[in-house]
Design an enzyme around this catalytic site. Structure first.
Site, PDB file in Angstrom:
ATOM      1  N   ASP A  59       0.737  -1.295  -0.039  1.00  7.06           N
ATOM      2  CA  ASP A  59      -0.054   0.175  -0.076  1.00  7.06           C
ATOM      3  C   ASP A  59       0.873   1.228  -0.013  1.00  7.06           C
ATOM      4  O   ASP A  59       1.893   1.261   0.609  1.00  7.06           O
ATOM      5  CB  ASP A  59      -0.935  -0.162   1.273  1.00  7.06           C
ATOM      6  CG  ASP A  59      -1.788   1.253   1.345  1.00  7.06           C
ATOM      7  OD1 ASP A  59      -2.754   1.189   0.927  1.00  7.06           O
ATOM      8  OD2 ASP A  59      -1.428   2.083   2.327  1.00  7.06           O
TER       9      ASP A  59
ATOM     10  N   GLU B 106       1.014  -0.452  -4.921  1.00  6.01           N
ATOM     11  CA  GLU B 106       0.294   0.733  -5.294  1.00  6.01           C
ATOM     12  C   GLU B 106       0.949   2.061  -5.303  1.00  6.01           C
ATOM     13  O   GLU B 106       1.623   2.482  -4.376  1.00  6.01           O
ATOM     14  CB  GLU B 106      -0.828   1.061  -4.104  1.00  6.01           C
ATOM     15  CG  GLU B 106      -1.846   1.973  -4.334  1.00  6.01           C
ATOM     16  CD  GLU B 106      -2.627   2.744  -3.419  1.00  6.01           C
ATOM     17  OE1 GLU B 106      -3.602   3.512  -3.416  1.00  6.01           O
ATOM     18  OE2 GLU B 106      -1.802   2.821  -2.078  1.00  6.01           O
TER      19      GLU B 106
HETATM   20  C1  GLC Z   1      -3.703   3.757  -0.024  1.00  4.40           C
HETATM   21  C2  GLC Z   1      -5.169   2.790   0.156  1.00  4.40           C
HETATM   22  C3  GLC Z   1      -6.127   3.752   1.025  1.00  4.40           C
HETATM   23  C4  GLC Z   1      -5.704   4.106   2.289  1.00  4.40           C
HETATM   24  C5  GLC Z   1      -4.240   4.817   2.115  1.00  4.40           C
HETATM   25  C6  GLC Z   1      -3.598   4.852   3.380  1.00  4.40           C
HETATM   26  O1  GLC Z   1      -3.781   4.603  -0.736  1.00  4.40           O
HETATM   27  O2  GLC Z   1      -5.681   2.394  -0.987  1.00  4.40           O
HETATM   28  O3  GLC Z   1      -7.520   3.284   1.028  1.00  4.40           O
HETATM   29  O4  GLC Z   1      -6.654   5.177   2.782  1.00  4.40           O
HETATM   30  O5  GLC Z   1      -3.470   3.949   1.224  1.00  4.40           O
HETATM   31  O6  GLC Z   1      -3.250   3.811   3.863  1.00  4.40           O
END
Ligand code: GLC
Length: 568
Positions: free
Chosen positions: A214, A284
């Site tokens: 993430d 991500e």
């Molecule tokens: C990422 C996740 C999101 C979350 C953020 C903080 O972007 O996809 O849902 O709020 O990280 O962890």
């Protein structure tokens, strides 16, 4: 653009290459104990749905212990399960049941921050070694006349407001790129990465098949702590306490991120080298410049992610797009991607409005066809297989911190609640999701007609079209076939062919408002004169293009906002 078919010896496809990955948002998948919130036993009770869809892997958004300030993305214990989702035993049961069905399990892992309720944070606040520098602490820049401490710089968090929160005990500010309850871990301190690797090892030992990592570009900050400049191209109406108002050169995508991720990948690969089972690392990172994004693949000598998510359909493709827009996006991805790398395609996730909200209902099928039939891995966000729609959520019902922080007047600009509402399984109470009268987010009122049961077995449905697309994905044309992309009819249409040893298919999507007749045998190489309609999107069907019809490839008629797959 044309990419030739694979030659002998054919490459061995990894599971993330060959099968669809399905994202489960655990609070909204299935509730097993009637508290209105989804849980692990609930997911387990719905495994047949994945089998029917032909899903290869399930990525579950965070299920770790958490005070749920960001619904699990604020972790207070990286190696245990939140009671609201179940226990480690429930996790083992789910994992075993998935293995029995040959469905891979991918954990969502959040390295950038923990919860402020993590024991590490408490020890850091109290300067207990070795935790003193586990988080990013800074002195106040000064104090207001009334004694209010002034943050070290102008950095604004992703969910709005300062990235700094004062801690009275430690008499310092701590950094949080997200909400105040998500303090950033300090990766300048090597002990932090060691801890995180230990947590990842814990889940590898539990037998998971991979990680969705993430928010990785947020992991490091520039040590000069300079103010971030305003973005001259910020969206109109952005306010100075909003993240989108600024450029983020000092807090986003610093080169050291790649070094840390390479170590995580190394650990994952050690497990694979040991037992030969492929494990996947997907990251991500929202980075518009593809050359920069593709650094996340790493190199042969220093691999990083198996793939970074492809957010082009979310960030680059805007309402009103046409075939040329899709063509240039797809071509650019393949032209720039490092040779031999795995592409990735997705159209939605838990942070973005659903496809039907962004582009209209008609687009659900064409986009499912595109993402699952272009070469590469693909991800379905739960509910997209039935074309679930965003649910309007009142301010009173709003729970997402991104919405709550924006206040009553602006919450709809930022809240992610609308795309996170419970899965619509059937027309019974609470959509078959829960026995509770009230669920953690309201269920869309359309659930009585828009649900899995209603679409099951009905040829016309998003669900059945989805299943047919998934079947096609198993063919050699998909696995090893050539790819040729085009935007015929003045760019109204996007079309591509996939062919392996003269069998294959063409997918055509007409994004315009008028019916189009495409001469596919002129546009594409190696197309026979006659083909058969394999499947098509919902909606008006021009004569002669019913599923199963035989058609001349030099005049394929596609209705406005319609899509078609022909096979030969
Ligand atoms: C990422 C996740 C999101 C979350 C953020 C903080 O972007 O996809 O849902 O709020 O990280 O962890």
């Amino acid at each position: 653009m044309k990419i030739p078919q694979k030659q002998d010896p054919l490459p061995e496809l990894k599971w993330w290459d060959s099968g669809i990955i399905y994202q489960v948002y655990p609070r909204s998948h299935q509730d097993s104990n009637g508290d209105g919130i989804g849980d692990l036993a609930g997911i387990q009770s719905r495994l047949d749905h994945f089998v029917e869809l032909g899903i290869q892997a399930v990525w579950i958004s965070p299920i770790y212990q958490s005070p749920m300030a960001d619904f699990g993305y604020d972790i207070s214990n990286f190696t245990d399960i939140a009671p609201v989702f179940g226990t480690l035993d429930d996790f083992r049961n789910l994992s075993d049941a998935m293995k029995e069905r040959n469905i891979k399990l991918v954990m969502d892992f959040v390295p950038n921050h923990s919860s402020d309720e993590h024991v590490w944070f408490n020890r850091s606040v109290n300067r207990i070694e070795p935790y003193t520098d586990y988080y990013v602490w800074k002195d106040a820049k000064g104090f207001e006349i009334d004694g209010t401490p002034i943050p070290p710089n102008n950095w604004v968090s992703v969910f709005g407001g300062s990235m700094w929160t004062w801690n009275d005990i430690r008499q310092q500010f701590y950094l949080h790129q997200f909400v105040a309850k998500q303090p950033d871990l300090n990766y300048e301190n090597p002990k932090v990465l060691t801890e995180i690797l230990a947590a990842i090892k814990f889940w590898l030992d539990m037998g998971v098949d991979g990680f969705r990592v993430d928010a990785v570009p947020h992991m490091f900050e520039d040590q000069r702590y300079l103010d971030e400049p305003a973005d001259p191209n910020a969206p109109e109406g952005s306010l100075p306490d909003e993240y989108r108002y600024y450029l983020h050169p000092y807090t986003y995508n610093l080169p050291k991120v790649l070094d840390a991720l390479a170590e995580i990948r190394q650990l994952i690969d050690i497990y694979t080298a040991f037992d030969g089972k492929d494990r996947c690392m997907m990251v991500e990172a929202t980075i518009p410049n593809l050359d920069d994004l593709f650094l996340y693949y790493g190199t042969e000598s220093r691999p990083i992610a198996h793939f970074p998510f492809n957010f082009e359909f979310i960030n680059r493709i805007k309402p009103g797009f046409n075939g040329t827009d899709i063509l240039s996006m797809v071509d650019e991805w393949f032209q720039k991607m490092p040779p031999g790398a795995t592409a990735n395609w997705l159209v939605g996730n838990h942070d973005n409005h659903r496809v039907s909200k962004r582009f209209g209902d008609y687009i659900v099928d064409p986009l499912n066809m595109l993402i699952h039939l272009l070469p590469g891995s693909s991800v379905t966000y739960y509910g997209e297989e039935i074309g679930m729609q965003d649910t309007w959520i009142s301010w009173v019902d709003t729970v997402d911190p991104a919405g709550c922080n924006a206040g009553e007047d602006r919450y709809e600009l930022f809240s992610r609640d609308p795309e996170r509402t419970p899965m619509q399984w059937d027309a019974t109470k609470s959509a078959g999701f829960s026995t509770a009268d009230r669920t953690w987010l309201p269920i869309h009122y359309n659930y009585t007609i828009l649900n899995v049961a209603a679409q099951s077995g009905s040829d016309e449905s998003h669900l059945e079209i989805y299943k047919k697309v998934e079947l096609l994905r198993r063919s050699n044309a998909f696995k090893f076939g050539s790819l040729e992309t085009k935007a015929p009819n003045d760019g109204a249409v996007f079309a591509f062919s996939r062919i392996y040893n003269s069998t294959g298919f063409i997918m055509l999507a007409n994004f315009g408002d008028a019916q189009e007749t495409v001469n596919a045998s002129l546009e594409f190489e190696d197309i026979p004169a006659i083909a058969r309609v394999y499947t098509r999107s919902q909606g008006f069907v021009p004569e002669g293009t019913f599923v199963g019809s035989s058609i001349n490839t030099n005049e394929i008629v596609i209705g406005a906002r319609h899509s078609l797959i022909v096979e030969f």
